[in-house]
Each structure stands twice: as C-alpha cells, then as structure tokens.
Scaffold this active site. Structure first.
Site, short mmCIF file in Angstrom:
data_model
loop_
_atom_site.label_atom_id
_atom_site.label_comp_id
_atom_site.label_asym_id
_atom_site.label_seq_id
_atom_site.Cartn_x
_atom_site.Cartn_y
_atom_site.Cartn_z
N HIS B 268 0.68 -1.42 -0.07
CA HIS B 268 -0.14 -0.19 -0.03
C HIS B 268 1.13 0.96 0.03
O HIS B 268 0.91 2.21 -0.72
CB HIS B 268 -0.53 -0.13 0.78
CG HIS B 268 -2.14 1.27 1.24
ND1 HIS B 268 -3.37 1.12 1.15
CD2 HIS B 268 -1.37 2.34 2.15
CE1 HIS B 268 -3.35 2.41 1.35
NE2 HIS B 268 -2.61 3.26 1.45
N GLU B 269 1.88 1.13 1.12
CA GLU B 269 2.85 2.00 1.11
C GLU B 269 3.17 2.34 -0.25
O GLU B 269 4.23 3.49 -0.71
CB GLU B 269 3.32 2.23 2.42
CG GLU B 269 2.08 2.42 3.79
CD GLU B 269 1.69 3.34 3.93
OE1 GLU B 269 1.88 4.52 3.20
OE2 GLU B 269 0.90 3.53 4.16
N HIS B 272 2.05 4.85 -3.02
CA HIS B 272 1.96 5.75 -2.09
C HIS B 272 2.83 6.36 -3.01
O HIS B 272 3.76 7.04 -3.91
CB HIS B 272 1.63 6.40 -0.85
CG HIS B 272 0.29 6.12 -0.67
ND1 HIS B 272 -0.40 6.88 -0.64
CD2 HIS B 272 -0.13 6.08 -0.03
CE1 HIS B 272 -1.39 6.82 -0.33
NE2 HIS B 272 -1.97 6.36 0.68
N GLU B 299 -4.56 7.85 -2.32
CA GLU B 299 -5.00 6.90 -2.19
C GLU B 299 -5.41 5.17 -2.90
O GLU B 299 -5.36 4.37 -2.95
CB GLU B 299 -6.49 6.82 -1.16
CG GLU B 299 -7.15 5.79 0.02
CD GLU B 299 -6.23 5.82 0.69
OE1 GLU B 299 -5.23 6.07 1.12
OE2 GLU B 299 -6.20 4.49 1.10
#
Lengths: 505, 505
Positions: B268-269, B272, B299
C-alpha cells in the site's frame, strides 16, 4: 530592561529551534538520507541557514542588545544582569556583530567557494594531487584574510578566526601552550616508543558489529548518556549533534580496520553527548545557554572519556571480562595488561584522526603553525605541501608518502574552517587540567570506575562545567575550576604518569 | 507575465523546501526520535508551519497571482498560460485565498484546540468513554462550521471542507457514488460471507520480522519504487512522506497480529511512494507540480497496488513460491488457493483500518454521512455514538461493543480533519475506474504480473496519471483517462468479478 530580556529570550528560543532543525537536516543527511536526496537536502540546509543568518543579523536584535547595554566594551551587557543573562547577551552580541560586519557579498562568495571546494578537495585527495585543490585553497585563504580584517583585531590577525570557534581564546595563549607541546611531546613519544612496541594485532581482527554496538551501548548507559534523550547510529564520520536539548544524537562507524576505532569513537562521542545533554545554565531548556561552552570544552569532555577514563586500567578492570566474554576468539590469549598496552600504543603516523594520544596534539600544532602563516601571509598555499612535510618530519618524525596522506587529509580547510584545529589540542589540555583537579578533589575515583560507576566523575563535572552551560566562556570555566589559567603541564604530567604506569605493569 | 511566473516559481520552490523540511521533522518524530524529544519537536513543527503559513498568506504572493490573472472565476490564471503553469497558479490561488480568508484568531484557536484534543482523544479511547472527548469534538465541529462559512460555498456547507483535501470534488458527486455503495456493497458482502468462511489462521502465526522486511523490499523493488530515492522504516502507523521529490520515504509495522498487515501495508505505502516518486509535470523537480494530484488520487494508487495487484492470483503465482520458501513452517500446508482466499477474506468488523476490501468503503460512507450531518447541524456531537452504532448496524451489520471500537477509533476528528474521510473510499473508486481502463488498453497485464514484471502497469499509469503531477485536479485526470466522470459501478464490477473468480477456483 525586563522587556528587552523577554524579547531576547523569545528570539533565542526561536533561533535554537531553527538551529536544531538545521541539525536534524544534517544528521539525517549523514545517517539516513537516500543518495539521491542530496541536492534537495543541500538546498534545504542553505535555506534554513539563511533564515538563521537573517535572524542573527536582524537590526531588531541589535536594538534589543543595545537596550540591554551590550557594546564593544561590555559585550555581556549591563552590570545589572545576572551572569547567566550576561552569557546570553554576550553570545548574541558576538553573533549579531559578526553578521553585521560581514557584507552579504562576502557571505555569498564564501558559501559559493566552499560548496565548490569540497568536491574539488575530495577529488584532489583521491588523486593525491594538491595542485588541483590549490586554487580553491587560495580563494579560501583570501576570504579568511578578508574576514579577519572585517572583524578587526588587536594583537594577531589569527585572533578573530580562533575566537569564532573558541570564544575568549587568543593566538598568544595558544602559542604559549603549543610551544610547550612542541618542545616536550616529541621526546616523550620517542621515549615511549623506545621502551617497547606492544602488539596490538588483536584489535585488527574481525569484530562483530552487533556485539560492538551492544557493548558500546552498555558503556554509554553506564556513563550516564540518556537514551531517552538521544540515540546512536552509524555514519561515515562519527559525530554528535543536538537536534534538541532533549534530543542529542551520536554516531559511530564499524567499518575501520581496528575494533578500537568503533569502541573509542563511541566513548568519545558519548563524552560530547553527555556534556550536551547535561549542559545548562538557569532555566536553559531550549536556549543557547543550554548547550556546551565552546568547541574545545566540548572536545575536552570527549577526550576525557575516550582517553583518561576509557583507556584507564580501572575502567578495563571492570569491562575487560565482559569484552572477553563477547569476543573470546579475538581476546582469549590477550591479558588485561596486553590489552591496555595495545589500546594505548604510541606510533608516529601520517593521519591525525588515527594518531595515538601522545602524537595527536602534534598534528594539531602543525596545522596551527601553518594556518597562522597562511593568514599572516608568511606562507602561500603553493608552498603548503612542502611546509607540511617539513613540519611532519620535525614534529612527528615521519614524511607522508603523498599529499592524500599529508596536506589533503582533513576536510576542514575545504570547508573554510581556518581557526578550528587548535580546539582539538586545547580539548586535550582542558581535559587534563580539569581531570587533575577532579582527581585531587575526589578520593576513590578509580575504585568507582572499577565498579563501572561514574557518578563521582559526573558529579564533579556537573558542578564545575555542565551547570554553566554556554553562559561562561571556556577559559573562565577552566580557570574557575582549576584555580589557574590554561597550563599544558597537566597534560604532559598526565601522559608521563600514564605511560610510566603502563610500562611498569 | 514572464516576470510574475518567475517570481511564483521561486516562491514555489522555497515553499516546497520548507514543506519537505517539515515532513522530515514529522518523519523523524514517527520513526527515530527519542521519546523525550517530543516537546521540542512539536515546537519545531509549529514554527516551521507558521513560516509556511506566512508565505502562503503573503500579500506579495497575492499580487503575483493577480498579475497572472488568477481570480475567483479564473483560479488557474490567464488563458495564455500553459496547462502546467495554470496548475501551479491554481494551487497557489487556492492556498493564498484560504490563508487570507481564515483570520489568525481562527488559526490560533484551531491549532490550540486540536493540540489539546489529541491527548484527550487518546485518553478517552483508552477509557472507552466518548463523553470525555465530546467537549473537544464540539469545539472542533464549531470551528469547522465557522471555516466553511468563512470560505463560502454554493451548494453544500460540506463542500469547502471536502475541497480542502480533494480539490474539485463536490458533496453532491460524493453523495451520488456513495449512495450506490450504500445500496450495493452490503448485499454483496452478505453473499460472499454466505458462500464460505475461509480459514486465514495461517496469517496469524509468528512471522519473522526480518524476513517480512526482506520480502517486502523485493516486492517494492519489482514495483519500481526506487530505494536510491527513498527508504523503508518502522512506525506505529504506516505512512508515506516526501522529504524531497527525490526522497520519498515509507514506513510499515510488524507488530500487528497478522502477517498480512505488514505485507499489505508495505505494498500500500509502496503505491503511494511510487506515485510520489514519479509524479511530475513540466520541469517539476522540487515544485508543487512534482507531487501527487490529491489525497484520493494518492489513495487510489495505494489501493491499486495493495488490492488490485497485490491480492491478485497472477501476483501470487509469482511470489507465493518465494513466500513459502521464506516461511515454510507457516505456509507448507497452505495451497495458493487457500492463501488467496485467506488474504481476501470478507468479515464484518468494527475497525476501519482492519476491514476487508468489500466492507472497507462502508466504514467511510458512515463517516461521510455523520460528518455532513455534524456540519449542517442535523446531528450534534452528543448524539454521535448512537448515530454511529445505528449506521454500523445498517451498513456493516455489526454493533461496536464500546466507543473505543466505535466512534473513538480514528484520530482524524481530534486532528480537526473533517472532510478527509471520503478520500479513502474515493481512492477505491478511482483505482477501479482507472484499472478497468488499463486492463482494457493493455492485453497481457496478468501474464506480466506472473513474471513479477509491472512495467506495463507503470507505463499506463505514467501516461495517464503520474505525468500530470499536481498540475491537474483529480476529477479531470480521472475523466480524461477513463472517458467518463466518477462511476462507482467499476468498483462494484471489480469486486463481483474478483470474488466470483475466487469462489470458482
């Protein structure tokens, strides 16, 4: 006056916050930053430093200092202020004065030149060719000579440069004590070398990094360094920095050939760290008074722990069994005496940062001699490598095989830091002079070290040094604590005694 | 105009440097800072943020924006500017306008209230007692209602709050898509749960942190996240932050009970991080245009990698053998199908951040519904716990056992961040809508994942999203890339297809 004081205190806290932020940018650059962050990081540091510079040069700050009675003849301000307040006024009067005296054209050129000189020095050192760095050094020497004229001086043009790093210290005072070192250290080193060449090969084996780190951490905790207010990381060059008064960080390295490098770097930086964590005067949290008094006083605390405590028999009577437990392969056949002789081995070498305790200061005397001559104009940069090698032969008895191991070894000149070097040896002198008093005042110091307990030592330094923070200048702290001005004899006595004991053991 | 542009660009670069410095202060606070550094660090952040705020509110900036033709009816400035320049003008017009509209009394009160509300929320959550936090929430809601009046709005008082985090988005548009989620997601979740309750207990065993970190690092490298321009650390809450355009850092945690938490946090990160590293428009290094377009677009990139790529069969066909090699004890008896069903298990739960892919957006719909009502005044904070539990039952089919697992679970409201939540679910919708197009445009995407190669995916997102940086608003990027405005059907279709495939496998 109360109002002016309040305004100064407000500015002081804001400036300290900015300086701590700048320190974090630098710390992160040295320890954590990914490689490609470099260019933006440099811009961030430049921006923040320009904000700091603006605030220091602010005419409003000058007005506040005026209101507090600060001037050339009363840098600490009105006699009505208490000593701690005077310390703060004196610090800001110095900074404000210097910021006003340096025209922005000088500041910009200096910043421009040094930022280009650094990579040029890196490259020149790599190639071992001084001539590639010479044009930059010429510019830097010219700028420093201009600076000394802009600041003004009474006795010696080197005074203002020295005073930048060691407030209250003079070239004449350094000349006096360094002459004694120049006279007495070379024969002392000769005697010690003559008396025996200890085997320190056990230090050059492979020591596991994790264990060195754990061992160093234990020692730091025993020293009183507070990990709730600090941390230890790895960097190419060990250093200590305050990211806040309650956030004082140190670094070490584990990559050098000898385990002693990592170990004594940790203890050395721990000395800096402890001083910075404990330094305070008045209600000093987050103020300039809540940090160390000077470069040399800081260095004295680092060298105190590294050499006087950390290379003492009492210290290792406590820690050596633990060290042997951790590193049985490397130390099983090494007695405590052999270990002590190994970590204190004296041998002439080209590189200052690797020098032993006896010859180290001679490397500094050399740089002081050359810097003075560059500033007076008695020496031009083109003649520097020759002068360097001549002095090395004279002082340390060795001639560097090339410029990389000679005149190009340190980064200070590329950074424009002429005037800084003396503080390294002054640190040795301060530490010996203070430690002699501490030992005289406190019976049982060695016995406490043998239990890994350093509270007696810390207590003495807290009373004599830490509690003044930066509110007094180093020479004043030294003189008050020891009852006499700077005296190189203490350092010489300390070395003689130490090596006599080692040889007799 | 050229001159005004140059002045704007200069201010832009300086502001970005300050924002990156502020990000470093925050990053260090979350990852490295020793505990007692907290108080000074807060002061450092407040000081830097006030410098940033001053620069954004600077009348000189307003004058430059005037010169560039920016105004209420032309926030992007003169039509003569190119789209990238207009993007920059629009960003600064927004910021400058907001800074001018908020009186400093409001800013100070907001800062004061939120700084005290955070510890009050921590304590209230610990005790599970909403009433202790209620007075703070009342102040925060009042301040947000004042803010929305100060900013002004045409349709809905929630619009200005939403627009702060998602420029160009409206309450009406969110209402439209969230109504569809409210209608379609609960029955879909019900169907999936009915169809079978997979065993995911293998994820809750003990996974060695070092191996998870190494595995996560490999995946990040394959994704294209550049460790020369970033790094990964540990923190209590995972996050990504830009300390520079070439220094984009992410964090994860290894402490949560399930290995999936660490693993999918990293991915997830990484989404980003990759977006932030690659986002650029024009000559964007170190400029505002060189970062992501909005919270929801950010997001969407995180959720794209975490769920659409990172929980796909093709992805794990490549990585599962390696994962089994690393964790034989935990996974030897778990087939690829069982693993996939485990990591995509749907189960209603109280806590948003632990929710599965299907129910997650319903948690967000709930917060959006309540926030709107708080801002219109249809709901008062005193009635919030009841309203929360009612909505939870309605949307997720579960009633929190206490306020700590209900209304007190998130820190956003204590931080005054009303308007932020919708971006979490908008991110899901954006990602599904964009990914549907990417799959339609590019044959063989799955086959490339099966080789651990993501260059086709990156190439598509580079062309459609990354290369616009922040120069276009998210709704415009979405519409240009997909040929239609925001449409929740893509997300619903994606979920139906995914779970149909999983059940049929």
């Amino acid at each position: 006056m109360t109002d002016a004081l309040k305004r100064l205190e407000k500015k002081d806290r804001e400036l300290m916050l900015l300086e701590h932020i700048s320190a974090l940018l630098q710390w992160d650059y040295e320890t954590k930053m990914p490689p490609k962050g470099l260019s933006e990081r440099s811009q961030q540091i430049v921006l923040l430093d320009s904000l700091i510079h603006k605030k220091l040069a602010d005419p409003e700050l000058g007005k506040i200092l005026d209101d507090l009675g600060a001037g050339e003849s009363s840098p600490g301000g009105s006699a009505d202020l208490d000593p701690v307040q005077q310390g703060m006024v004196r610090s800001y009067f110095r900074e404000n004065r210097k910021s006003r005296l340096l025209p922005s054209s000088w500041v910009e050129e200096f910043s421009e030149v040094t930022s280009q000189a650094h990579p040029a020095w890196v490259q020149a050192r790599k190639e071992g060719r001084f001539s590639d760095f010479r044009p930059w050094l010429e510019k830097i020497v010219r700028l420093c000579r201009e600076k000394t004229e802009l600041f003004g001086y009474q006795d010696h043009p080197y005074d203002p440069l020295l005073d930048e790093y060691e407030p209250g210290m003079t070239t004449a005072a350094v000349d006096r004590v360094f002459s004694q070192l120049r006279r007495e250290l070379p024969p002392l080193a000769g005697e010690i070398i003559e008396a025996g060449r200890p085997d320190d090969s056990f230090l050059f084996q492979d020591y596991e990094k994790e264990k060195l780190e754990a061992f160093g951490t234990e020692i730091l905790q025993d020293m009183g360094y507070d990990f709730q207010r600090g941390r230890m990381d790895e960097s190419v060059h060990p250093f200590t920095t305050a990211v806040g008064q309650h956030d004082v960080r140190l670094t070490t390295r584990y990559t050098e050939p000898s385990a002693a490098d990592a170990l004594f770097s940790i203890i050395h930086e721990g000395g800096h760290g402890l001083y910075e964590q404990e330094a305070r005067a008045g209600d000093a949290a987050g103020t300039r008074n809540g940090s160390g008094a000077s470069q040399a006083m800081h260095e004295s605390q680092a060298r105190l722990w590294e050499n006087m405590v950390g290379k003492s028999r009492a210290f290792w009577e406590h820690y050596y069994p633990r060290f042997q437990d951790l590193f049985p392969r490397q130390t099983a056949a090494v007695s405590l005496d052999e270990f002590l002789r190994g970590i204190t081995k004296v041998a002439p070498s080209c590189i200052r940062v690797n020098a032993d305790e006896v010859t180290y200061s001679l490397h500094v005397v050399l740089r002081f001699t050359l810097e003075k001559a560059l500033i007076t104009g008695d020496l031009v940069p083109a003649d520097l490598p020759g002068a360097w090698n001549e002095q090395m032969e004279l002082l340390v008895g060795i001639t560097p095989p090339n410029d990389a191991q000679g005149v190009l070894q340190d980064m200070h000149w590329a950074a424009g830091m002429i005037g800084y070097f003396p503080t390294y040896a002054l640190g040795n002198l301060y530490s010996a002079q203070l430690y002699e008093c501490a030992l005289a005042d406190i019976p049982g110091m060695d016995a406490s070290f043998r239990r890994g307990n350093f509270s007696l030592l810390r207590g003495w330094f807290n009373a004599q040094v830490y509690r003044h923070g930066a509110s007094r200048q180093a020479p004043e702290i030294l003189e008050t604590a020891s009852g006499k001005p700077l005296d190189a004899s203490c350092f010489i006595r300390y070395l003689r005694q130490k090596y006599r004991d080692l040889l007799e053991a």
